[in-house]
Design an enzyme around this catalytic site. Structure first.
Site, short mmCIF file in Angstrom:
data_model
loop_
_atom_site.label_atom_id
_atom_site.label_comp_id
_atom_site.label_asym_id
_atom_site.label_seq_id
_atom_site.Cartn_x
_atom_site.Cartn_y
_atom_site.Cartn_z
N HIS A 1 39.33 -11.39 67.14
CA HIS A 1 38.41 -12.42 66.64
C HIS A 1 38.39 -13.67 67.53
O HIS A 1 37.34 -14.19 67.88
CB HIS A 1 38.78 -12.78 65.21
CG HIS A 1 37.68 -13.41 64.44
ND1 HIS A 1 37.63 -13.40 63.07
CD2 HIS A 1 36.56 -14.09 64.83
CE1 HIS A 1 36.53 -14.03 62.66
NE2 HIS A 1 35.88 -14.46 63.72
N TYR B 1 37.58 -13.54 56.95
CA TYR B 1 36.50 -13.81 55.99
C TYR B 1 36.95 -13.57 54.55
O TYR B 1 36.28 -13.98 53.61
CB TYR B 1 35.27 -12.93 56.26
CG TYR B 1 34.58 -13.10 57.59
CD1 TYR B 1 34.93 -14.12 58.48
CD2 TYR B 1 33.56 -12.23 57.96
CE1 TYR B 1 34.30 -14.24 59.71
CE2 TYR B 1 32.92 -12.35 59.19
CZ TYR B 1 33.29 -13.36 60.06
OH TYR B 1 32.66 -13.46 61.26
#
Length: 272
Positions: free
Chosen positions: A102, A44
């Site tokens: 992730h 991110y």
């Protein structure tokens, strides 16, 4: 309703796609409103800004639950723990409450055992209190369980909303004591326009977002909605006070249509 003792807070604040001052403002507002669980990820590119907002809030670290996720480039032997230490540095904290893989390694370039063992080592070193996975299929969860044991896998964070209820994955995880965290619970806002959800919302004098979040939590999932608007952040919290009837839950269960919104090319596994 799930009988699992939640290992992850039921309600948290997501930060996907938010960067710079936008994420600082969102996290600062969320913390001010009472959010205490914050979800971020290496990819991110906002960990430093999230850390800044947390530091400025003055909230004691032990009152917070901070989650981040290891990106696929950092799964190989010798990469995972240094990357996690870098995340800790950016977030300005000594430990994470939860660290997730992730996405699984594309085409199994890094075997599941290799990165899960490193993640468990990070837990042993005190860099993270809990570990888990994200976007894992049943086959991948089986490999992760074989590598470190189900008792070490706190959650599988997956796309889950009324239009994609992922029941096979949920059932397998639940049977193995692994909590489900739902991301994109509002399906990028698509489910908020659904007539069934709108009718339930009207009956409860609630918003469609509150109904959808309440449905997920009543199903036993943790949720991490994000917003840049104070009113929405505040309104979403009210989902915690909303109780849906068995009929409401059944109506929402009937909205399943297998509509997957996130499946990045070259990264996504072969879905169940």
């Amino acid at each position: 309703m799930s009988t699992l003792t939640p290992k992850v807070p039921t309600f948290g604040l997501g930060t996907f796609r938010l960067q710079g001052q936008v994420v600082i403002d969102s996290v600062s507002t969320g913390l001010e409103l009472g959010y205490r669980a914050i979800d971020t990820a290496q990819i991110y590119e906002n960990e430093s800004d999230v850390g800044r907002a947390i530091a400025a809030s003055g909230i004691p670290r032990d009152e917070l639950f901070i989650t981040s996720k290891i990106w696929i480039a950092n799964l190989a032997e010798g990469r995972l723990i240094p990357s996690l230490k870098e995340s800790l540095h950016k977030l300005d904290t000594d430990y994470l409450d939860l660290t997730l893989i992730h996405w699984p390694s594309p085409e199994d370039q890094v075997p599941v055992t290799e990165f899960m063992e490193q993640l468990l080592e990070a837990k042993r070193l005190g860099l993270t209190r809990q570990i888990g996975v994200s976007n894992f299929t049943i086959a991948l969860m089986k490999q992760a369980i074989a590598a470190v044991g189900a008792e070490h896998i706190a959650t599988n964070q997956i796309e889950l909303h009324p239009y994609l209820q992922n029941r096979q994955v949920v059932d397998f995880a639940t049977a193995n004591g692994i909590q489900i965290t739902s991301y994109m619970t509002l399906a990028y806002g698509e489910v908020l326009k659904d007539p069934v959800i709108q009718q339930i919302a009207e009956r409860h004098q609630a918003t469609p977002a509150q109904v959808t979040l309440a449905w997920a939590m009543q199903s036993g999932y943790a949720v991490i909605p994000s917003s840049t608007k104070r009113a929405n952040l505040q309104s979403n919290l009210k989902a915690l006070q909303l109780t849906l009837s068995a009929a409401d839950m059944a109506h929402i269960a009937g909205l399943e249509r297998g509509q997957r919104l996130t499946s990045p090319k070259g990264i996504a596994p072969k879905w169940d």
